[in-house]
Design a protein around this motif. Structure first.
Motif, PDB file in Angstrom:
ATOM      1  N   UNK A   1       0.854  -1.180   0.000  1.00 27.50           N
ATOM      2  CA  UNK A   1       0.000   0.000   0.000  1.00 27.50           C
ATOM      3  C   UNK A   1       0.893   1.234   0.000  1.00 27.50           C
ATOM      4  N   UNK A   2       1.041   1.890  -1.162  1.00 30.75           N
ATOM      5  CA  UNK A   2       1.802   3.143  -1.196  1.00 30.75           C
ATOM      6  C   UNK A   2       1.018   4.231  -0.454  1.00 30.75           C
ATOM      7  N   UNK A   3       1.710   4.984   0.385  1.00 30.97           N
ATOM      8  CA  UNK A   3       1.049   6.053   1.148  1.00 30.97           C
ATOM      9  C   UNK A   3       1.794   7.360   0.928  1.00 30.97           C
ATOM     10  N   UNK A   4       1.030   8.455   0.924  1.00 31.96           N
ATOM     11  CA  UNK A   4       1.632   9.774   0.767  1.00 31.96           C
ATOM     12  C   UNK A   4       0.988  10.813   1.674  1.00 31.96           C
ATOM     13  N   UNK A   5       0.139  10.361   2.592  1.00 33.36           N
ATOM     14  CA  UNK A   5      -0.514  11.282   3.508  1.00 33.36           C
ATOM     15  C   UNK A   5      -1.803  11.872   2.973  1.00 33.36           C
ATOM     16  N   UNK A   6      -2.211  11.484   1.779  1.00 30.55           N
ATOM     17  CA  UNK A   6      -3.419  12.035   1.166  1.00 30.55           C
ATOM     18  C   UNK A   6      -4.653  11.244   1.585  1.00 30.55           C
ATOM     19  N   UNK A   7      -5.819  11.835   1.343  1.00 35.00           N
ATOM     20  CA  UNK A   7      -7.078  11.141   1.619  1.00 35.00           C
ATOM     21  C   UNK A   7      -7.194   9.893   0.752  1.00 35.00           C
ATOM     22  N   UNK A   8      -6.708   9.963  -0.467  1.00 38.57           N
ATOM     23  CA  UNK A   8      -6.763   8.805  -1.367  1.00 38.57           C
ATOM     24  C   UNK A   8      -5.946   7.646  -0.801  1.00 38.57           C
ATOM     25  N   UNK A   9      -4.768   7.933  -0.283  1.00 38.41           N
ATOM     26  CA  UNK A   9      -3.924   6.887   0.295  1.00 38.41           C
ATOM     27  C   UNK A   9      -4.547   6.329   1.571  1.00 38.41           C
ATOM     28  N   UNK A  10      -5.153   7.198   2.374  1.00 40.33           N
ATOM     29  CA  UNK A  10      -5.819   6.736   3.597  1.00 40.33           C
ATOM     30  C   UNK A  10      -6.969   5.790   3.260  1.00 40.33           C
ATOM     31  N   UNK A  11      -7.741   6.135   2.237  1.00 40.19           N
ATOM     32  CA  UNK A  11      -8.853   5.289   1.813  1.00 40.19           C
ATOM     33  C   UNK A  11      -8.336   3.950   1.297  1.00 40.19           C
ATOM     34  N   UNK A  12      -7.243   3.976   0.543  1.00 43.53           N
ATOM     35  CA  UNK A  12      -6.646   2.737   0.034  1.00 43.53           C
ATOM     36  C   UNK A  12      -6.159   1.861   1.185  1.00 43.53           C
ATOM     37  N   UNK A  13      -5.575   2.467   2.194  1.00 46.83           N
ATOM     38  CA  UNK A  13      -5.094   1.717   3.354  1.00 46.83           C
ATOM     39  C   UNK A  13      -6.249   1.036   4.086  1.00 46.83           C
ATOM     40  N   UNK A  14      -7.319   1.782   4.308  1.00 44.42           N
ATOM     41  CA  UNK A  14      -8.493   1.203   4.967  1.00 44.42           C
ATOM     42  C   UNK A  14      -9.073   0.062   4.127  1.00 44.42           C
ATOM     43  N   UNK A  15      -9.160   0.260   2.829  1.00 45.49           N
ATOM     44  CA  UNK A  15      -9.672  -0.767   1.929  1.00 45.49           C
ATOM     45  C   UNK A  15      -8.801  -2.027   1.996  1.00 45.49           C
ATOM     46  N   UNK A  16      -7.481  -1.841   1.931  1.00 47.04           N
ATOM     47  CA  UNK A  16      -6.570  -2.987   1.964  1.00 47.04           C
ATOM     48  C   UNK A  16      -6.753  -3.786   3.244  1.00 47.04           C
ATOM     49  N   UNK A  17      -6.887  -3.095   4.362  1.00 49.44           N
ATOM     50  CA  UNK A  17      -7.048  -3.805   5.629  1.00 49.44           C
ATOM     51  C   UNK A  17      -8.394  -4.543   5.687  1.00 49.44           C
TER      52      UNK A  17
ATOM     53  N   UNK B   1       1.698   7.995  10.856  1.00 43.49           N
ATOM     54  CA  UNK B   1       0.269   8.316  10.856  1.00 43.49           C
ATOM     55  C   UNK B   1      -0.548   7.191  10.221  1.00 43.49           C
ATOM     56  N   UNK B   2      -0.013   6.574   9.182  1.00 43.57           N
ATOM     57  CA  UNK B   2      -0.715   5.467   8.528  1.00 43.57           C
ATOM     58  C   UNK B   2      -0.836   4.280   9.476  1.00 43.57           C
ATOM     59  N   UNK B   3       0.230   3.981  10.198  1.00 45.40           N
ATOM     60  CA  UNK B   3       0.201   2.859  11.154  1.00 45.40           C
ATOM     61  C   UNK B   3      -0.866   3.094  12.221  1.00 45.40           C
ATOM     62  N   UNK B   4      -1.002   4.335  12.657  1.00 46.71           N
ATOM     63  CA  UNK B   4      -1.984   4.659  13.696  1.00 46.71           C
ATOM     64  C   UNK B   4      -3.419   4.441  13.220  1.00 46.71           C
ATOM     65  N   UNK B   5      -3.639   4.423  11.920  1.00 45.82           N
ATOM     66  CA  UNK B   5      -4.979   4.223  11.365  1.00 45.82           C
ATOM     67  C   UNK B   5      -5.397   2.751  11.400  1.00 45.82           C
ATOM     68  N   UNK B   6      -4.451   1.866  11.663  1.00 48.32           N
ATOM     69  CA  UNK B   6      -4.724   0.429  11.635  1.00 48.32           C
ATOM     70  C   UNK B   6      -4.776  -0.125  13.049  1.00 48.32           C
ATOM     71  N   UNK B   7      -5.493  -1.235  13.232  1.00 48.03           N
ATOM     72  CA  UNK B   7      -5.528  -1.846  14.565  1.00 48.03           C
ATOM     73  C   UNK B   7      -4.161  -2.381  14.979  1.00 48.03           C
TER      74      UNK B   7
END
Length: 144
Positions: free
Chosen positions: A7-23, A71-77
């Motif tokens: 999951x490539x992340x860049x701090x954007x809303x799009x990346x956050x949504x992709x991260x949530x989707x992947x999980x 910040x991305x890690x904090x979004x995950x359980x």
């Protein structure tokens, strides 16, 4: 069965949504969060700010990348299987290179959803990854 999702992340809303989707879609898979440092960002800082030294080439981008990954890690359980990595270069190239070199089964990437001229001028990292990846790629747009 998908065992490893990039999951490539860049701090954007799009990346956050992709991260949530992947999980959500791959709850048992290991996730690797990838931040790609853009060397041109530091180059432009060096040209714009007197006193910016060559020794500092990646300092600001690296710090930004580390913060985005934290910040991305904090979004995950807490029980999620997560790895993080920092790469440098062109984002699409770095993502495809990591996919080729790593043991990645799937890529989930956010798209900013630019249209027409903006997409033509700025390019689309997600589109380039879809075209060049050897593994399946899911493109996720942020919630409107």
């Amino acid at each position: 069965m998908t065992a490893h999702v990039l999951v490539p992340v860049d701090g954007s809303a799009a990346a956050d949504t992709a991260l949530e989707y992947a999980h959500e879609q791959f709850p048992n898979a290991g996730l690797t969060l990838l931040y790609v440092m853009d060397p041109m960002a530091d180059y432009s800082r060096r040209r714009s700010f007197p006193g910016y030294r060559d020794d500092d080439e990646f300092t600001n981008e690296r710090e930004k990348g580390e913060l985005v990954l934290e910040n991305a890690i904090e979004r995950l359980p807490d029980d999620a299987s997560i790895e993080t990595t920092l790469e440098s270069g062109d984002p699409a190239d770095a993502i495809v290179r990591y996919t080729d070199d790593g043991d990645v089964d799937h890529v989930v990437i956010g798209s900013h959803g630019r249209k027409s001229v903006a997409r033509f001028l700025l390019g689309s990292v997600a589109e380039a990854v879809v075209r060049r990846s050897v593994v399946p790629v899911t493109v996720v747009r942020p919630d409107e």
